[in-house]
Design a protein around this motif. Structure first.
Motif, PDB file in Angstrom:
ATOM      1  N   THR A  36       0.960  -1.127  -0.076  1.00  0.00           N
ATOM      2  CA  THR A  36       0.061  -0.171  -0.006  1.00  0.00           C
ATOM      3  C   THR A  36       0.895   1.263   0.111  1.00  0.00           C
ATOM      4  O   THR A  36       2.056   1.337   0.412  1.00  0.00           O
ATOM      5  N   ASP A  37       0.339   2.256  -0.360  1.00  0.00           N
ATOM      6  CA  ASP A  37       1.067   3.622  -0.471  1.00  0.00           C
ATOM      7  C   ASP A  37      -0.042   4.765  -0.379  1.00  0.00           C
ATOM      8  O   ASP A  37      -1.156   4.575  -1.014  1.00  0.00           O
ATOM      9  N   LEU A  60      -4.528   6.866  -3.282  1.00  0.00           N
ATOM     10  CA  LEU A  60      -4.283   5.668  -2.348  1.00  0.00           C
ATOM     11  C   LEU A  60      -3.835   4.541  -3.506  1.00  0.00           C
ATOM     12  O   LEU A  60      -4.716   4.304  -4.426  1.00  0.00           O
ATOM     13  N   GLY A  61      -2.941   3.883  -3.306  1.00  0.00           N
ATOM     14  CA  GLY A  61      -2.537   2.519  -4.164  1.00  0.00           C
ATOM     15  C   GLY A  61      -2.630   1.450  -3.285  1.00  0.00           C
ATOM     16  O   GLY A  61      -2.153   1.267  -2.029  1.00  0.00           O
ATOM     17  N   VAL A  62      -3.110   0.440  -3.613  1.00  0.00           N
ATOM     18  CA  VAL A  62      -3.167  -0.982  -3.226  1.00  0.00           C
ATOM     19  C   VAL A  62      -2.769  -1.960  -4.149  1.00  0.00           C
ATOM     20  O   VAL A  62      -3.300  -1.995  -5.220  1.00  0.00           O
ATOM     21  N   VAL A  63      -2.047  -2.977  -4.030  1.00  0.00           N
ATOM     22  CA  VAL A  63      -1.603  -4.114  -4.849  1.00  0.00           C
ATOM     23  C   VAL A  63      -1.677  -5.206  -3.755  1.00  0.00           C
ATOM     24  O   VAL A  63      -1.348  -5.415  -2.836  1.00  0.00           O
ATOM     25  N   VAL A  64      -2.456  -6.330  -4.306  1.00  0.00           N
ATOM     26  CA  VAL A  64      -2.472  -7.534  -3.284  1.00  0.00           C
ATOM     27  C   VAL A  64      -2.290  -8.706  -4.220  1.00  0.00           C
ATOM     28  O   VAL A  64      -2.733  -8.875  -5.353  1.00  0.00           O
ATOM     29  N   GLU A  88      -0.903   7.691   4.042  1.00  0.00           N
ATOM     30  CA  GLU A  88      -0.266   6.107   4.344  1.00  0.00           C
ATOM     31  C   GLU A  88      -1.326   5.266   5.158  1.00  0.00           C
ATOM     32  O   GLU A  88      -1.577   4.241   4.875  1.00  0.00           O
ATOM     33  N   TYR A  89      -2.028   5.739   6.134  1.00  0.00           N
ATOM     34  CA  TYR A  89      -2.812   5.051   7.116  1.00  0.00           C
ATOM     35  C   TYR A  89      -4.084   4.784   6.265  1.00  0.00           C
ATOM     36  O   TYR A  89      -4.463   3.541   6.344  1.00  0.00           O
ATOM     37  N   ARG A  90      -4.366   5.760   5.622  1.00  0.00           N
ATOM     38  CA  ARG A  90      -5.633   5.364   4.744  1.00  0.00           C
ATOM     39  C   ARG A  90      -5.494   4.464   3.666  1.00  0.00           C
ATOM     40  O   ARG A  90      -6.419   3.565   3.596  1.00  0.00           O
ATOM     41  N   ALA A  91      -4.440   4.308   3.284  1.00  0.00           N
ATOM     42  CA  ALA A  91      -4.030   3.525   2.184  1.00  0.00           C
ATOM     43  C   ALA A  91      -3.996   2.030   2.798  1.00  0.00           C
ATOM     44  O   ALA A  91      -4.539   1.122   2.192  1.00  0.00           O
ATOM     45  N   LEU A  92      -3.456   1.625   3.844  1.00  0.00           N
ATOM     46  CA  LEU A  92      -3.334   0.612   4.364  1.00  0.00           C
ATOM     47  C   LEU A  92      -4.458   0.049   4.801  1.00  0.00           C
ATOM     48  O   LEU A  92      -4.877  -1.034   4.805  1.00  0.00           O
ATOM     49  N   HIS A  93      -5.651   1.020   5.471  1.00  0.00           N
ATOM     50  CA  HIS A  93      -6.687   0.512   5.903  1.00  0.00           C
ATOM     51  C   HIS A  93      -7.638   0.153   4.673  1.00  0.00           C
ATOM     52  O   HIS A  93      -8.394  -0.939   4.623  1.00  0.00           O
ATOM     53  N   LEU A  94      -7.341   0.835   3.600  1.00  0.00           N
ATOM     54  CA  LEU A  94      -8.242   0.531   2.499  1.00  0.00           C
ATOM     55  C   LEU A  94      -7.789  -1.024   1.845  1.00  0.00           C
ATOM     56  O   LEU A  94      -8.480  -1.908   1.637  1.00  0.00           O
ATOM     57  N   GLY A  95      -6.353  -1.302   2.014  1.00  0.00           N
ATOM     58  CA  GLY A  95      -5.836  -2.446   1.296  1.00  0.00           C
ATOM     59  C   GLY A  95      -6.361  -3.700   2.359  1.00  0.00           C
ATOM     60  O   GLY A  95      -6.887  -4.785   1.803  1.00  0.00           O
ATOM     61  N   LEU A  96      -6.390  -3.334   3.651  1.00  0.00           N
ATOM     62  CA  LEU A  96      -6.875  -4.471   4.565  1.00  0.00           C
ATOM     63  C   LEU A  96      -8.269  -4.591   4.437  1.00  0.00           C
ATOM     64  O   LEU A  96      -8.796  -6.018   4.564  1.00  0.00           O
ATOM     65  N   ASP A  97      -9.179  -3.888   4.310  1.00  0.00           N
ATOM     66  CA  ASP A  97     -10.596  -3.749   4.011  1.00  0.00           C
ATOM     67  C   ASP A  97     -10.811  -4.677   2.859  1.00  0.00           C
ATOM     68  O   ASP A  97     -11.655  -5.600   2.824  1.00  0.00           O
ATOM     69  N   VAL A  98     -10.023  -4.508   1.600  1.00  0.00           N
ATOM     70  CA  VAL A  98     -10.070  -5.158   0.551  1.00  0.00           C
ATOM     71  C   VAL A  98      -9.894  -6.382   0.897  1.00  0.00           C
ATOM     72  O   VAL A  98     -10.531  -7.444  -0.027  1.00  0.00           O
ATOM     73  N   LEU A  99      -8.960  -6.776   1.177  1.00  0.00           N
ATOM     74  CA  LEU A  99      -8.462  -8.217   1.402  1.00  0.00           C
ATOM     75  C   LEU A  99      -9.403  -9.078   2.246  1.00  0.00           C
ATOM     76  O   LEU A  99      -9.591 -10.233   2.188  1.00  0.00           O
TER      77      LEU A  99
END
Length: 220
Positions: A36-37, A60-64, A88-99
């Motif tokens: 995430t970034d 916000l960028g996310v790669v899973v 940075e916190y928002r991006a990580l939150h988004l990535g965890l929600d998506v996963l």
């Protein structure tokens, strides 16, 4: 598998330090990896205060990916944020929600983060909440402007079977361009959703999914 010579998230994770947590490669395979970034672009001063509050000033960028390098999802979305730390916190939150919507609750997850304090905070939270015999060596300090995003991150961390964060440099973070140019990468948001579980690896080697094993391990 990883395309165009790009290292898989697993490779990046295995090569990167995990603050506060011992990290012997091969013994800590993850089921899923998230990079995430978050980015922040200050206003140029030409807009009114009212319009500033409602216009995107970052992304916000996310790669899973799975253990085997199969891409699960990519996201590149504009976002309004007060500064880069909050992004940075928002991006990580988004990535965890998506996963969380695509993975079983017992999934082992590796996070790739290019924000030192956030990576340290995540692993300190893991040590504090997963019955570690040792007190976390790092006190968690979260920027106040993150609002409820840190709480959301904590909830997701505790909702998976195991989580740890690796610290990577921004120039190696595959989520970096997605966060910094959401206007150019908006097309990735329309990629088909995938929900794939990796095959369990042996201790010393990576096992390709059956479809690839039958083809002799050839990549797409």
């Amino acid at each position: 598998m990883a395309a165009y010579g790009r290292p898989s998230l697993r490779d990046l994770f295995d090569e990167s330090p995990t603050p506060h947590i011992a990290h012997p490669p091969r013994s800590h395979h993850r089921d899923f990896y998230i990079a995430t970034d978050g980015s922040f672009r200050p206003h140029n001063g030409t807009t009114s205060p009212d319009s500033e509050a409602d216009s995107p000033t970052g992304g916000l960028g996310v790669v899973v990916e799975t253990l085997d390098g199969e891409r699960v999802v990519r996201l590149s979305v504009p976002d309004t944020c007060p500064d880069n730390n909050v992004a940075e916190y928002r991006a990580l939150h988004l990535g965890l929600d998506v996963l969380a919507r695509r993975a079983p609750p017992n999934a082992r997850v590796g996070l790739l983060i290019d924000h030192d304090q956030l990576a340290e905070n995540v692993n300190a939270e893991v040590l504090a909440s997963h019955g570690s015999a040792y007190d976390p060596p790092h006190s968690v300090s979260v920027p106040p402007a993150t609002g409820l995003h840190w709480r959301g991150i904590q909830a997701r961390i505790n909702g998976f079977g195991e989580v740890r964060a690796a610290r990577i440099s921004g120039d190696r973070n595959p989520a970096h361009p997605l966060a910094n140019a959401p206007d150019q990468y908006a097309h990735v948001n329309g990629e088909p959703d995938r929900c794939v579980l990796p095959d369990a690896p042996t201790v010393n080697e990576r096992v390709p999914p059956p479809s690839r094993a039958e083809r002799g391990g050839a990549s797409d």
